[in-house]
Design a protein around this motif. Structure first.
Motif, short mmCIF file in Angstrom:
data_model
loop_
_atom_site.label_atom_id
_atom_site.label_comp_id
_atom_site.label_asym_id
_atom_site.label_seq_id
_atom_site.Cartn_x
_atom_site.Cartn_y
_atom_site.Cartn_z
N THR A 111 0.84 -1.21 0.00
CA THR A 111 0.00 0.00 0.00
C THR A 111 0.87 1.25 0.00
O THR A 111 0.55 2.24 -0.68
CB THR A 111 -0.94 -0.01 1.22
OG1 THR A 111 -1.55 -1.29 1.33
CG2 THR A 111 -2.03 1.03 1.07
N HIS A 114 2.10 1.76 -3.41
CA HIS A 114 1.05 2.30 -4.25
C HIS A 114 0.85 3.80 -3.99
O HIS A 114 0.61 4.58 -4.92
CB HIS A 114 -0.26 1.54 -4.01
CG HIS A 114 -1.29 1.80 -5.04
ND1 HIS A 114 -2.62 1.87 -4.76
CD2 HIS A 114 -1.19 2.04 -6.36
CE1 HIS A 114 -3.29 2.14 -5.87
NE2 HIS A 114 -2.45 2.24 -6.86
N SER A 117 3.46 5.55 -5.84
CA SER A 117 3.17 5.50 -7.26
C SER A 117 2.10 6.52 -7.65
O SER A 117 2.22 7.23 -8.65
CB SER A 117 2.77 4.09 -7.62
OG SER A 117 1.76 4.09 -8.58
N LYS A 118 1.04 6.61 -6.84
CA LYS A 118 -0.02 7.56 -7.16
C LYS A 118 0.47 8.99 -7.05
O LYS A 118 0.02 9.86 -7.78
CB LYS A 118 -1.21 7.35 -6.22
CG LYS A 118 -2.06 6.17 -6.60
CD LYS A 118 -3.47 6.36 -6.13
CE LYS A 118 -4.38 6.58 -7.31
NZ LYS A 118 -5.79 6.66 -6.93
N THR A 146 3.20 -3.43 -8.35
CA THR A 146 2.90 -2.01 -8.11
C THR A 146 3.98 -1.12 -8.70
O THR A 146 3.69 -0.14 -9.40
CB THR A 146 2.79 -1.75 -6.60
OG1 THR A 146 1.82 -2.64 -6.05
CG2 THR A 146 2.37 -0.33 -6.32
#
Length: 420
Positions: A111, A114, A117-118, A146
RNA sequence: GUGGGCUGAUAUGGACA
């Protein structure tokens, strides 16, 4: 025993978070103990709904009720931050769980990755990967996935492939997600042949391609102008998987359109409806675009009409596509008519809508109209981007207005819009 | 100790060149 769960799920799914909490409170001291699991159902629903503040409230509420949050609860809270691109919040939660001695698991790290990444913080993602390895933890397939996907989305195909090799070297078996991400990455980097190499590799690994695989492959072909290959793979897929989803149909429609194959695009459109799918806004704007690319403005308008007749509300994409189609076919007044109808339809013209019309004016040498549009878009708070400046500068150049062109160029640089 | 429940990754549409 499962009844309270269904109730809490339904309430929080309907965004009735307070009522869901009330149910949990009512169960206190009873024979069932919802505890961290119960609160996490509500937390997860907040995450899905993007209700950040409520999520924190629920978390604090849980603590104040004497329920000690576990790894799942912290993971869900990190996920909330991740979805809202709040990378700092995500790490704050992580540090807090470390301080309190709540163990992190693979989902925690996944998480966090992620979240990086976002927020487009790939360096941080790579740092985490390295730190894990230093600590003797081999990332799992989701963590690899991911980061591979994040690299691909940024156009860093080679780095994505490096990580792919790294994961195989660490004996982590790639799954369908991994291959699909790599195929999508190849498509984004306009490397259709690489996409097919990976596709072969995937099949050699004994993995079944799915709808994600095919829509990415078809898109890759469309971007590379490989019309026949796109059509081939689509037909082959239909033969073995007739129940392709709307993504696959939209992808082939768009790919055919890009390649100037309007008739095939419409054939796929018919196939889509025959397969029981309802065309969506992606479908329609892809088709309008297909007509535009083929310079068939009338067909674009006919489609637009059938779209509204079908009860569909056109969005800014559909309108911009139509304006672009008019402009491309040198039908400037028609483009303006469409632009007027945008507002009447209650749609807010965005930067692309303006720039499509502005570029059409530029191409026809109507600099006055183009500058008027520039003024107009600024008055509604839209600033010119690289595309708009390029259109204007090139039109000024053609019209022999070198001063204006240079002024625009300076303005562009002073506003640190990157010239190309 | 074991099993289970709630949490993490992938695909489609518009403008300049």
């Amino acid at each position: 025993e499962q009844r309270w769960k269904r109730l809490v799920k339904r309430l929080s799914g309907d965004r009735r978070f307070q009522e869901a909490l009330a149910v949990l409170h009512a169960l206190e001291g009873g024979s069932v103990y919802p505890g961290p699991v119960g609160y996490n159902i509500v937390l997860a629903a907040c995450a899905k709904a993007g209700a950040v503040d409520v999520a924190y409230d629920v978390f604090h509420n849980m603590e104040s009720r004497g329920v000690v949050p576990n790894t799942y609860n912290y993971n869900t809270l990190i996920s909330v931050c991740s979805r809202t691109r709040n990378i700092q919040g995500a790490f704050d939660v992580y540090h807090r769980m470390q301080d309190l001695g709540v163990p992190a698991d693979t989902v925690t790290y996944g998480t966090l990755l992620h979240a990086c990444s976002k927020a487009a913080d790939l360096d941080r993602a790579m740092q985490i990967m390295h730190a894990l390895k230093e600590a003797g933890i081999t990332p799992d397939v989701v963590m690899y996935g991911t980061v591979i996907d994040a690299l691909g989305k940024r156009g860093l195909l080679d780095q994505a492939l490096d990580l792919f090799n790294d994961m195989k070297a660490n004996n982590v078996a790639p799954n369908t997600h991994i291959f699909n991400s790599l195929i999508a990455a190849s498509s984004k980097s306009n490397q259709a042949s690489k996409a097919f190499e990976i596709f072969d590799d995937m099949q050699r690994s004994g993995l079944e391609p799915d709808d994600f695989t095919f829509s990415s492959l078809v898109t890759a072909c469309g971007r590379a102008g490989l019309a026949d290959k796109a059509w081939d793979i689509f037909q082959t897929m239909l033969a073995s998987r007739p129940k392709a989803n709307e993504f696959v149909f939209n992808s082939i429609i768009s790919a055919c359109g890009r390649c100037g194959q309007v008739d095939r695009a419409f054939e796929a459109f018919e196939g889509m409806k025959a397969a029981g799918h309802t065309p969506d806004s992606f479908t329609y704007s892809s088709l309008i675009n297909a007509c535009g690319t083929a310079n068939d403005v009338d067909r674009a308008f006919a489609l637009f009409t059938s779209m509204t007749d079908a009860g569909f509300t056109p969005d800014a994409f559909a309108f911009s596509s139509l304006i672009h189609a008019c402009g491309k076919a040198n039908q400037l007044s028609r483009a303006f008519d469409v632009f007027d109808s945008v507002q009447r339809a209650g749609v807010k013209p965005d930067l692309v809508t303006y720039s499509a019309l502005l570029d059409a004016c530029c191409k026809r040498g109507h600099l006055d109209k183009a500058f008027e549009l520039l003024h107009q878009m600024r008055s509604v708070g839209l600033e010119a981007n690289e595309f708009v400046y390029n259109s204007l500068i090139s039109a000024c150049g053609k019209a022999g207005q070198l001063h204006t062109a240079l002024d625009l160029f300076d303005e562009m640089r002073s506003r640190s819009v990157t010239p190309s």
